[in-house]
Design a protein around this motif. Structure first.
Motif, PDB file in Angstrom:
ATOM      1  N   PHE A   1       0.831  -1.201   0.000  1.00  0.00           N
ATOM      2  CA  PHE A   1       0.000   0.000   0.000  1.00  0.00           C
ATOM      3  C   PHE A   1       0.867   1.253   0.000  1.00  0.00           C
ATOM      4  O   PHE A   1       2.043   1.233   0.356  1.00  0.00           O
ATOM      5  CB  PHE A   1      -0.986   0.006   1.180  1.00  0.00           C
ATOM      6  N   ASP A   2       0.257   2.356  -0.421  1.00  0.00           N
ATOM      7  CA  ASP A   2       0.981   3.622  -0.614  1.00  0.00           C
ATOM      8  C   ASP A   2       1.113   4.387   0.696  1.00  0.00           C
ATOM      9  O   ASP A   2       0.339   5.304   0.980  1.00  0.00           O
ATOM     10  CB  ASP A   2       0.267   4.492  -1.657  1.00  0.00           C
ATOM     11  N   TRP A   3       2.069   4.006   1.480  1.00  0.00           N
ATOM     12  CA  TRP A   3       2.457   4.771   2.675  1.00  0.00           C
ATOM     13  C   TRP A   3       3.896   4.410   2.996  1.00  0.00           C
ATOM     14  O   TRP A   3       4.233   3.235   3.180  1.00  0.00           O
ATOM     15  CB  TRP A   3       1.581   4.454   3.880  1.00  0.00           C
ATOM     16  N   GLY A   4       4.742   5.425   3.055  1.00  0.00           N
ATOM     17  CA  GLY A   4       6.136   5.205   3.407  1.00  0.00           C
ATOM     18  C   GLY A   4       6.640   6.307   4.315  1.00  0.00           C
ATOM     19  O   GLY A   4       5.911   7.267   4.628  1.00  0.00           O
ATOM     20  N   GLY A   5       7.881   6.190   4.723  1.00  0.00           N
ATOM     21  CA  GLY A   5       8.457   7.161   5.641  1.00  0.00           C
ATOM     22  C   GLY A   5       8.486   8.577   5.091  1.00  0.00           C
ATOM     23  O   GLY A   5       8.471   9.550   5.860  1.00  0.00           O
ATOM     24  N   ASP A   6       8.509   8.705   3.767  1.00  0.00           N
ATOM     25  CA  ASP A   6       8.489  10.045   3.170  1.00  0.00           C
ATOM     26  C   ASP A   6       7.198  10.789   3.488  1.00  0.00           C
ATOM     27  O   ASP A   6       7.164  12.024   3.417  1.00  0.00           O
ATOM     28  CB  ASP A   6       8.658   9.947   1.652  1.00  0.00           C
ATOM     29  N   TYR A   7       6.149  10.048   3.818  1.00  0.00           N
ATOM     30  CA  TYR A   7       4.877  10.696   4.155  1.00  0.00           C
ATOM     31  C   TYR A   7       5.056  11.598   5.381  1.00  0.00           C
ATOM     32  O   TYR A   7       4.563  12.729   5.415  1.00  0.00           O
ATOM     33  CB  TYR A   7       3.803   9.638   4.417  1.00  0.00           C
ATOM     34  N   ILE A   8       5.788  11.112   6.391  1.00  0.00           N
ATOM     35  CA  ILE A   8       6.042  11.925   7.588  1.00  0.00           C
ATOM     36  C   ILE A   8       6.903  13.129   7.228  1.00  0.00           C
ATOM     37  O   ILE A   8       6.648  14.251   7.678  1.00  0.00           O
ATOM     38  CB  ILE A   8       6.728  11.085   8.682  1.00  0.00           C
ATOM     39  N   THR A   9       7.920  12.899   6.402  1.00  0.00           N
ATOM     40  CA  THR A   9       8.792  14.004   5.979  1.00  0.00           C
ATOM     41  C   THR A   9       7.985  15.107   5.301  1.00  0.00           C
ATOM     42  O   THR A   9       8.159  16.302   5.594  1.00  0.00           O
ATOM     43  CB  THR A   9       9.874  13.488   5.011  1.00  0.00           C
ATOM     44  N   LEU A  10       7.085  14.725   4.412  1.00  0.00           N
ATOM     45  CA  LEU A  10       6.294  15.722   3.674  1.00  0.00           C
ATOM     46  C   LEU A  10       5.302  16.442   4.572  1.00  0.00           C
ATOM     47  O   LEU A  10       5.045  17.637   4.391  1.00  0.00           O
ATOM     48  CB  LEU A  10       5.581  15.048   2.507  1.00  0.00           C
ATOM     49  N   VAL A  11       4.748  15.730   5.553  1.00  0.00           N
ATOM     50  CA  VAL A  11       3.845  16.372   6.513  1.00  0.00           C
ATOM     51  C   VAL A  11       4.589  17.446   7.294  1.00  0.00           C
ATOM     52  O   VAL A  11       4.087  18.572   7.475  1.00  0.00           O
ATOM     53  CB  VAL A  11       3.225  15.323   7.464  1.00  0.00           C
ATOM     54  N   LEU A  12       5.787  17.122   7.767  1.00  0.00           N
ATOM     55  CA  LEU A  12       6.590  18.096   8.508  1.00  0.00           C
ATOM     56  C   LEU A  12       6.996  19.270   7.610  1.00  0.00           C
ATOM     57  O   LEU A  12       6.953  20.435   8.029  1.00  0.00           O
ATOM     58  CB  LEU A  12       7.844  17.425   9.076  1.00  0.00           C
ATOM     59  N   ARG A  13       7.374  18.965   6.389  1.00  0.00           N
ATOM     60  CA  ARG A  13       7.773  20.016   5.461  1.00  0.00           C
ATOM     61  C   ARG A  13       6.648  21.025   5.226  1.00  0.00           C
ATOM     62  O   ARG A  13       6.842  22.244   5.310  1.00  0.00           O
ATOM     63  CB  ARG A  13       8.188  19.397   4.120  1.00  0.00           C
ATOM     64  N   ASP A  14       5.463  20.506   4.923  1.00  0.00           N
ATOM     65  CA  ASP A  14       4.349  21.384   4.570  1.00  0.00           C
ATOM     66  C   ASP A  14       3.809  22.150   5.777  1.00  0.00           C
ATOM     67  O   ASP A  14       3.460  23.327   5.673  1.00  0.00           O
ATOM     68  CB  ASP A  14       3.229  20.566   3.924  1.00  0.00           C
ATOM     69  N   ALA A  15       3.743  21.462   6.925  1.00  0.00           N
ATOM     70  CA  ALA A  15       3.149  22.096   8.109  1.00  0.00           C
ATOM     71  C   ALA A  15       4.076  23.132   8.738  1.00  0.00           C
ATOM     72  O   ALA A  15       3.608  24.133   9.294  1.00  0.00           O
ATOM     73  CB  ALA A  15       2.784  21.032   9.141  1.00  0.00           C
ATOM     74  N   LEU A  16       5.391  22.906   8.637  1.00  0.00           N
ATOM     75  CA  LEU A  16       6.344  23.776   9.332  1.00  0.00           C
ATOM     76  C   LEU A  16       7.137  24.671   8.389  1.00  0.00           C
ATOM     77  O   LEU A  16       7.981  25.447   8.840  1.00  0.00           O
ATOM     78  CB  LEU A  16       7.307  22.925  10.168  1.00  0.00           C
ATOM     79  N   GLY A  17       6.858  24.568   7.092  1.00  0.00           N
ATOM     80  CA  GLY A  17       7.539  25.433   6.142  1.00  0.00           C
ATOM     81  C   GLY A  17       9.021  25.152   6.015  1.00  0.00           C
ATOM     82  O   GLY A  17       9.837  26.077   5.956  1.00  0.00           O
ATOM     83  N   LEU A  18       9.387  23.886   5.957  1.00  0.00           N
ATOM     84  CA  LEU A  18      10.789  23.482   5.894  1.00  0.00           C
ATOM     85  C   LEU A  18      11.153  22.983   4.505  1.00  0.00           C
ATOM     86  O   LEU A  18      10.274  22.632   3.705  1.00  0.00           O
ATOM     87  CB  LEU A  18      11.064  22.367   6.911  1.00  0.00           C
TER      88      LEU A  18
END
Length: 396
Positions: A227-244
Motif C-alpha cells: 500500500f501507498d504509505w512510506g516514511g516520506d509521508y512523515i517528511t512531507l507532513v513536517l515540510r508542509d506544516a512547518l515550512g521546511l
C-alpha cells in the motif's frame, strides 16, 4: 575459498547490492556493498525507468570495488509491488500405507500448482503445512508412514515486466546470469525462527514510498500486499506544516521521540533540564520546534499508516488477532512508533532488524535477508527453487 554470492535489493528509494559469504557458526560475512539512491517505483511502475540502468550500473560498480572482486551471477529480490502470491491445497493417494518419499512431495507440489499467472514467472514455492492421513499438520512428512499425503503450498510469481527491465539493466552492467527470489519470502525466512513461522508471522516492511505487508505460515507466504504509505509521508507532513525544506524536514523526523513527554524532566548534566524543543539546522541557522507540535504531526501520519494497514489486510480473513505485527525497513524507524501503532491497532507491535553486528539497521533487513536466504540455498547442483525446497526439507 569461501563461496561468495551477490544479491540486489530494489527498494522504493535505494538500491543495495551485497556481496557476502558464510562465516563461522553459520554467520554472514559481508565482503562488499554498493548503495545508490534512485527514483524507485510506485503502484507497480518505475518512476523514472530511463534512469534505472545507470543506477544499477553505479551500485554494482560500488559493490565490486568494495569487495575487490567481480560479480558473475546476481540474485535479485523482487519487491512486493511486483509479486503475486497464491496458496493452494492438494492431496494425493499413496496407495497402501508406506513411507513418504521426496518424489511424493514433488507430486503434491505439482498438483497444487494449478494457477498460471499470465505475464508472471514463478520465483518461489514453499510448503505452508502437510498432513498425512488427515492427522495433525506436519512440517515435513518424508520418512513418515501413511496412505494419503495432503498439504497447502505457497507460490510467488514475479511480474515479467519487472524481470525484463531489471535483466536488461543488469546485462548492460556486464552481468549475464541472474536469478530471482521474492524479497518478502527471504525476509520471513531470515527475521523469524522456525517456531514463529509455524505459529504465523505478520510483517510490514516500511519503505520510503510504500509498505509491503506479508502474512506467512510455515515456510510459505499466504498473503502479500503493498500500500501507498512510506516514511516520506512523515517528511512531507513536517515540510508542509512547518515550512521546511525536504532535507531539513527529514533531519527533524530523525530526531522524533514519541515517548518523549515535554513535561517529563529528562536526565541531563544540568539539573531540572526539560526537552521541550527539537532543534535542527537549516541553511546553517538553527531552527527550533515544540516537541508537542512535531510529535502531534508525526502521530497523525502514523494514524494514517494504521488506517492503510487495516485496509490492506481486510481481504485476508486468516490472520489471527493474536499474531504480533512486526515492523522493519527504514521508513518508520522512529522511537515510540511501535507503542503508538500498538495502541491504535490493539495488536502487539514490535520492530525487527538484522541479527548482524554493524548491519543491525532495519533499513538493511531486506538486503541481509536476501543474502542469508540465497547463501543457505546455494548448493552446487539443481535450480534455485529446487535448492530452496531441499533446504527447507531439512527443517526439524
Amino acid at each position: 575459498m569461501k563461496n561468495s554470492i551477490a544479491v540486489m535489493e530494489l527498494g522504493t528509494s535505494k538500491i543495495v547490492v551485497l556481496i557476502g559469504s558464510r562465516g563461522l557458526n553459520n554467520s554472514i560475512t559481508v565482503d562488499g556493498i554498493g548503495v545508490c539512491d534512485y527514483d524507485g517505483f510506485a503502484d507497480g511502475e518505475w518512476i523514472a525507468p530511463e534512469k534505472l540502468g545507470v543506477a544499477i550500473s553505479h551500485v554494482l560498480d560500488g559493490a565490486r570495488s568494495s569487495a575487490r572482486r567481480d560479480i558473475e551471477k546476481l540474485y535479485i529480490g523482487v519487491p512486493g509491488d511486483f509479486l503475486r502470491c497464491y496458496c493452494n491445497e492438494a492431496s494425493i493417494s499413496l496407495g497402501k500405507k508406506r513411507r513418504v518419499a521426496d518424489a511424493d512431495v514433488d507430486m503434491l507440489f505439482e498438483q497444487a500448482e494449478d494457477i498460471i499467472a499470465e505475464g508472471y514467472t514463478l520465483v518461489n514455492k514453499a510448503p505452508v503445512y502437510y498432513t498425512l492421513d488427515s492427522d495433525s499438520k506436519l512440517i515435513y512428512p518424508v520418512g513418515l508412514v501413511g496412505s494419503r499425503l495432503s498439504g497447502c503450498a505457497s507460490f510467488m510469481y514475479a511480474d515479467n515486466r519487472f524481470i525484463d527491465m531489471v535483466d536488461s539493466a543488469v546485462k548492460f552492467a556486464g552481468i549475464s546470469e541472474t536469478d530471482y527470489v521474492a524479497t518478502a519470502f527471504a525476509e520471513t525466512q531470515y527475521l523469524f525462527d522456525d517456531y514463529r513461522r509455524d505459529m504465523g508471522t505478520l510483517l510490514a516492511d516500511v519503505g520510503a514510498i510504500e509498505t509491503t505487508v506479508t502474512y506467512g505460515k510455515g515456510d510459505g507466504i499466504c498473503y502479500c500486499n503493498t500500500f501507498d504509505w512510506g516514511g516520506d509521508y512523515i517528511t512531507l507532513v513536517l515540510r508542509d506544516a512547518l515550512g521546511l525544506s525536504r532535507e531539513t524536514a527529514d533531519k527533524l523526523k530523525q530526531k522524533i521521540n514519541l515517548c518523549l513527554d515535554p513535561q517529563y524532566v529528562m536526565e541531563s548534566d544540568e539539573p531540572g533540564f526539560m526537552q521541550t524543543e527539537y532543534t535542527v539546522e537549516e541553511n546553517g541557522e538553527p531552527r527550533s520546534f515544540k516537541v508537542s507540535d512535531v510529535n502531534n504531526l508525526a502521530e497523525q501520519a502514523i494514524k494514517y499508516f494504521v488506517t492503510c494497514f487495516e485496509q490492506s489486510i481486510k481481504d485476508c480473513k486468516d490472520i489471527p488477532d493474536t499474531i504480533p505485527l512486526t515492523l522493519t525497513g527504514g521508513g518508520l524507524n522512529i522511537r515510540g512508533a511501535t507503542e503508538r501503532i500498538n495502541l491504535r491497532l490493539h495488536r502487539e507491535t514490535e520492530f525487527a532488524r538484522p541479527k548482524l553486528h554493524t548491519w543491525d539497521n532495519p533499513a538493511y533487513s531486506a538486503a541481509i535477508s536476501l543474502l542469508d536466504t540465497v547463501l543457505a540455498a546455494d548448493e552446487p547442483s539443481g535450480g534455485f527453487m529446487d535448492r530452496i525446497k531441499k533446504l527447507f526439507s531439512k527443517r526439524k
